[in-house]
Design a protein around this motif. Structure first.
Motif, PDB file in Angstrom:
ATOM      1  N   GLN A   1       5.883  24.530  53.998  1.00  0.00           N
ATOM      2  CA  GLN A   1       5.462  23.152  54.291  1.00  0.00           C
ATOM      3  C   GLN A   1       5.882  22.710  55.679  1.00  0.00           C
ATOM      4  N   ASN A   2       6.961  23.294  56.172  1.00  0.00           N
ATOM      5  CA  ASN A   2       7.440  22.881  57.493  1.00  0.00           C
ATOM      6  C   ASN A   2       8.283  23.999  58.112  1.00  0.00           C
ATOM      7  N   LYS A   3       8.705  23.747  59.345  1.00  0.00           N
ATOM      8  CA  LYS A   3       9.423  24.806  60.070  1.00  0.00           C
ATOM      9  C   LYS A   3      10.829  25.056  59.533  1.00  0.00           C
ATOM     10  N   GLU A   4      11.374  24.083  58.804  1.00  0.00           N
ATOM     11  CA  GLU A   4      12.706  24.302  58.229  1.00  0.00           C
ATOM     12  C   GLU A   4      12.688  25.463  57.217  1.00  0.00           C
ATOM     13  N   VAL A   5      11.544  25.640  56.563  1.00  0.00           N
ATOM     14  CA  VAL A   5      11.422  26.754  55.626  1.00  0.00           C
ATOM     15  C   VAL A   5      11.541  28.080  56.381  1.00  0.00           C
ATOM     16  N   VAL A   6      10.907  28.137  57.544  1.00  0.00           N
ATOM     17  CA  VAL A   6      11.005  29.353  58.359  1.00  0.00           C
ATOM     18  C   VAL A   6      12.442  29.527  58.844  1.00  0.00           C
ATOM     19  N   GLU A   7      13.054  28.426  59.243  1.00  0.00           N
ATOM     20  CA  GLU A   7      14.431  28.485  59.748  1.00  0.00           C
ATOM     21  C   GLU A   7      15.374  29.074  58.698  1.00  0.00           C
ATOM     22  N   SER A   8      15.274  28.578  57.464  1.00  0.00           N
ATOM     23  CA  SER A   8      16.233  29.074  56.479  1.00  0.00           C
ATOM     24  C   SER A   8      15.926  30.525  56.117  1.00  0.00           C
ATOM     25  N   TYR A   9      14.646  30.899  56.145  1.00  0.00           N
ATOM     26  CA  TYR A   9      14.320  32.310  55.900  1.00  0.00           C
ATOM     27  C   TYR A   9      14.855  33.189  57.034  1.00  0.00           C
ATOM     28  N   PHE A  10      14.647  32.741  58.256  1.00  0.00           N
ATOM     29  CA  PHE A  10      15.090  33.492  59.427  1.00  0.00           C
ATOM     30  C   PHE A  10      16.615  33.681  59.425  1.00  0.00           C
ATOM     31  N   LEU A  11      17.335  32.607  59.137  1.00  0.00           N
ATOM     32  CA  LEU A  11      18.798  32.706  59.135  1.00  0.00           C
ATOM     33  C   LEU A  11      19.302  33.569  57.971  1.00  0.00           C
ATOM     34  N   ALA A  12      18.581  33.551  56.850  1.00  0.00           N
ATOM     35  CA  ALA A  12      18.964  34.419  55.734  1.00  0.00           C
ATOM     36  C   ALA A  12      18.812  35.889  56.131  1.00  0.00           C
ATOM     37  N   CYS A  13      17.758  36.194  56.881  1.00  0.00           N
ATOM     38  CA  CYS A  13      17.571  37.572  57.367  1.00  0.00           C
ATOM     39  C   CYS A  13      18.695  37.969  58.320  1.00  0.00           C
ATOM     40  N   ILE A  14      19.069  37.043  59.209  1.00  0.00           N
ATOM     41  CA  ILE A  14      20.161  37.327  60.156  1.00  0.00           C
ATOM     42  C   ILE A  14      21.452  37.608  59.385  1.00  0.00           C
ATOM     43  N   LYS A  15      21.703  36.799  58.363  1.00  0.00           N
ATOM     44  CA  LYS A  15      22.911  37.007  57.562  1.00  0.00           C
ATOM     45  C   LYS A  15      22.888  38.364  56.877  1.00  0.00           C
ATOM     46  N   GLU A  16      21.737  38.686  56.295  1.00  0.00           N
ATOM     47  CA  GLU A  16      21.656  39.975  55.618  1.00  0.00           C
ATOM     48  C   GLU A  16      21.889  41.116  56.606  1.00  0.00           C
ATOM     49  N   SER A  17      21.288  41.011  57.792  1.00  0.00           N
ATOM     50  CA  SER A  17      21.458  42.098  58.759  1.00  0.00           C
ATOM     51  C   SER A  17      22.925  42.231  59.157  1.00  0.00           C
ATOM     52  N   ASP A  18      23.625  41.119  59.223  1.00  0.00           N
ATOM     53  CA  ASP A  18      25.034  41.194  59.606  1.00  0.00           C
ATOM     54  C   ASP A  18      25.902  41.744  58.475  1.00  0.00           C
ATOM     55  N   VAL A  19      25.477  41.523  57.236  1.00  0.00           N
ATOM     56  CA  VAL A  19      26.169  42.169  56.113  1.00  0.00           C
ATOM     57  C   VAL A  19      26.060  43.681  56.277  1.00  0.00           C
ATOM     58  N   LEU A  20      24.898  44.153  56.677  1.00  0.00           N
ATOM     59  CA  LEU A  20      24.699  45.590  56.866  1.00  0.00           C
ATOM     60  C   LEU A  20      25.466  46.104  58.090  1.00  0.00           C
ATOM     61  N   LYS A  21      25.458  45.328  59.168  1.00  0.00           N
ATOM     62  CA  LYS A  21      26.056  45.815  60.419  1.00  0.00           C
ATOM     63  C   LYS A  21      27.562  45.662  60.470  1.00  0.00           C
ATOM     64  N   HIS A  22      28.041  44.473  60.060  1.00  0.00           N
ATOM     65  CA  HIS A  22      29.472  44.151  60.234  1.00  0.00           C
ATOM     66  C   HIS A  22      30.086  43.541  58.981  1.00  0.00           C
ATOM     67  N   ARG A  23      29.570  43.899  57.813  1.00  0.00           N
ATOM     68  CA  ARG A  23      30.020  43.284  56.555  1.00  0.00           C
ATOM     69  C   ARG A  23      29.924  41.747  56.600  1.00  0.00           C
ATOM     70  N   GLY A  24      29.052  41.249  57.419  1.00  0.00           N
ATOM     71  CA  GLY A  24      28.841  39.800  57.488  1.00  0.00           C
ATOM     72  C   GLY A  24      29.878  39.051  58.289  1.00  0.00           C
ATOM     73  N   GLN A  25      30.777  39.784  58.941  1.00  0.00           N
ATOM     74  CA  GLN A  25      31.910  39.107  59.589  1.00  0.00           C
ATOM     75  C   GLN A  25      31.527  38.357  60.862  1.00  0.00           C
ATOM     76  N   VAL A  26      30.507  38.847  61.560  1.00  0.00           N
ATOM     77  CA  VAL A  26      30.144  38.171  62.809  1.00  0.00           C
ATOM     78  C   VAL A  26      29.444  36.842  62.513  1.00  0.00           C
ATOM     79  N   VAL A  27      28.475  36.894  61.603  1.00  0.00           N
ATOM     80  CA  VAL A  27      27.764  35.654  61.263  1.00  0.00           C
ATOM     81  C   VAL A  27      28.715  34.607  60.705  1.00  0.00           C
ATOM     82  N   SER A  28      29.653  35.051  59.855  1.00  0.00           N
ATOM     83  CA  SER A  28      30.527  34.057  59.233  1.00  0.00           C
ATOM     84  C   SER A  28      31.557  33.521  60.218  1.00  0.00           C
ATOM     85  N   SER A  29      31.781  34.242  61.315  1.00  0.00           N
ATOM     86  CA  SER A  29      32.708  33.712  62.327  1.00  0.00           C
ATOM     87  C   SER A  29      31.998  32.757  63.284  1.00  0.00           C
TER      88      SER A  29
END
Lengths: 271, 145
Positions: free
Chosen positions: A118-146
């Protein structure tokens, strides 16, 4: 860490010409409106760059449909907005002639085929969820959570507003690795079609600590296949391409490598 | 979207040896469900449902855990076809909990990120499965991130 800045730039600046046309059944006038031409960034998502397309077509459709959610179709099937535009392009490359002809709809939303946006916020939350997942794979999520909320925001705004420097000022932290081995795992999705992709754990180094190549990843994903060829950003990277380098430089802004299978022998498709 | 409830339910199978296999939750059962992992985990992945080998090769054990303000599911352990999408699981949970179809439900992996709705159970299990199962948390509001 990503060093080859000109490669990052080149990837970032990839654009594709699109010709948007309103579905003929939705035209409420005698004459169909003119098509709308647009250069869209490969790294972006359709909902982020079609505001003008919507504006161009809404006055040519029935009044009661004008507030409906717009959706896009290519070759008779709805386009998944949550895949980056470049991924859709690579997936359909064989059927696409430029400019890429896309049909615009406001009616009969294909509920079972694509997600609502419905709006760009939907894309934003999807995009950030992908970034989080990728960081779980790369750095156990430590970079995103910092990171702070404003850093997440900067990543998003960099993508949204097509600002390379703004995006990479933060994204470089996601591309760092604490040791010589590189990331813990390489975030990637390997598409068999727009409907189906394979994602699994692949390390950038083998058990002897040697750096893996793209070919190693592909043989781990498709163990029964010999000559697997994938396309990403419109090119077919060589199997000798170092995997860690590929992840740092050819990942999409969501920090995943999106690899589209273009060649494999038919016996595996029956699986 | 939520019309064909009866049709879609059989695709999720309950392990046959699970206690209290009745479908109608009763109030006395509820407190047991507060245990995040019920005692049936001791049975491990090689329970009776595995005797039909072919069928189970394509199934994955999924644990559904409530978090935040979400209602708890009486049964947490399910076996799900590996090609099933996450969006389908979200719809299943909503139907099971009799939530309003328009109510939002958020699913999380590793208590960290929300998987894409078109992501398959197999991909998630291959990347984030632990001890032969995939744990998915669900919540009615944003829980993580």
């Amino acid at each position: 860490m990503a060093n080859d800045r000109e490669v990052l730039r080149e990837i970032w600046e990839g654009k594709v010409p699109v010709c948007f046309q309103l579905d003929s059944e939705e035209v409420c006038e005698l004459q169909a409106p003119a098509p709308y031409y647009l250069m869209v960034p490969r790294l972006s998502y359709f909902p982020l760059c079609v505001d003008k397309v919507r504006k161009h077509f809404t006055r040519h459709i029935q009044k009661d449909k004008q507030d409906n959610e717009m959706w896009l179709e290519f070759n008779g099937a709805p386009l998944k907005w949550h895949l980056p535009i470049g991924v859709l392009l690579d997936l359909h490359a064989i059927d696409i002639q430029l400019p890429w002809n896309i049909t615009v709809h406001f009616d009969k939303f294909p509920e079972n085929a694509i997600m609502h946006c419905q709006n760009k916020e939907v894309v934003e939350s999807y995009f950030l969820a992908c970034i989080k997942e990728s960081d779980v794979l790369k750095h156990r999520g430590q970079v995103v959570s910092s990171m702070q909320k404003k850093d997440h925001n900067q990543l998003w705004l960099g993508l949204l507003n097509d600002k390379f420097d703004q995006f990479w000022a933060i994204n470089r932290r996601l591309m760092e690795s604490s040791n010589d081995d590189g990331f813990k795992y390489i975030p990637f999705r390997c598409y068999l079609s727009e409907e189906k992709y394979i994602q699994k754990l692949v390390k950038p180094v083998n058990e002897e600590g040697q750096r893996k190549k793209l070919g190693h990843l592909l043989s781990e994903v498709f163990p029964d296949q010999e000559k697997v060829v994938v396309r990403t950003h419109g090119i077919t990277p060589l199997p000798e391409t170092p995997l860690q380098w590929l992840s740092e430089h050819l990942s999409y802004p969501d920090n995943f490598l999106h690899l589209c299978l273009i060649n494999w022998s038919p016996e595996v498709t029956s699986k | 979207m939520a019309d064909n409830e009866e049709d879609s339910l059989p695709a999720v199978e309950v392990p046959e040896n699970e206690d209290q296999a009745g479908d109608a939750p009763s109030e006395s059962d509820a407190p047991q469900s507060l245990e995040p992992i019920s005692s049936d985990t001791n049975l491990g992945p090689s329970d009776q449902s595995q005797t039909v080998a072919n069928k189970d090769l394509a199934k994955i054990d999924v644990y559904l855990k409530a978090t935040g303000n979400a209602p708890i599911m009486k049964r947490k352990k399910w076996t799900v076809s590996q090609d099933q999408h996450i969006g389908w699981i979200a719809e299943f949970i909503k139907k099971y909990l009799k939530l309003d179809p328009n109510e939002r439900l958020f699913l999380y992996i590793n208590q960290t990120f929300a998987p894409a709705p078109d992501q398959t159970v197999k991909n998630l299990y291959d990347c984030y499965g632990i001890d032969g199962k995939l744990v998915i948390h669900y919540c009615k509001s944003h829980a993580w991130g």
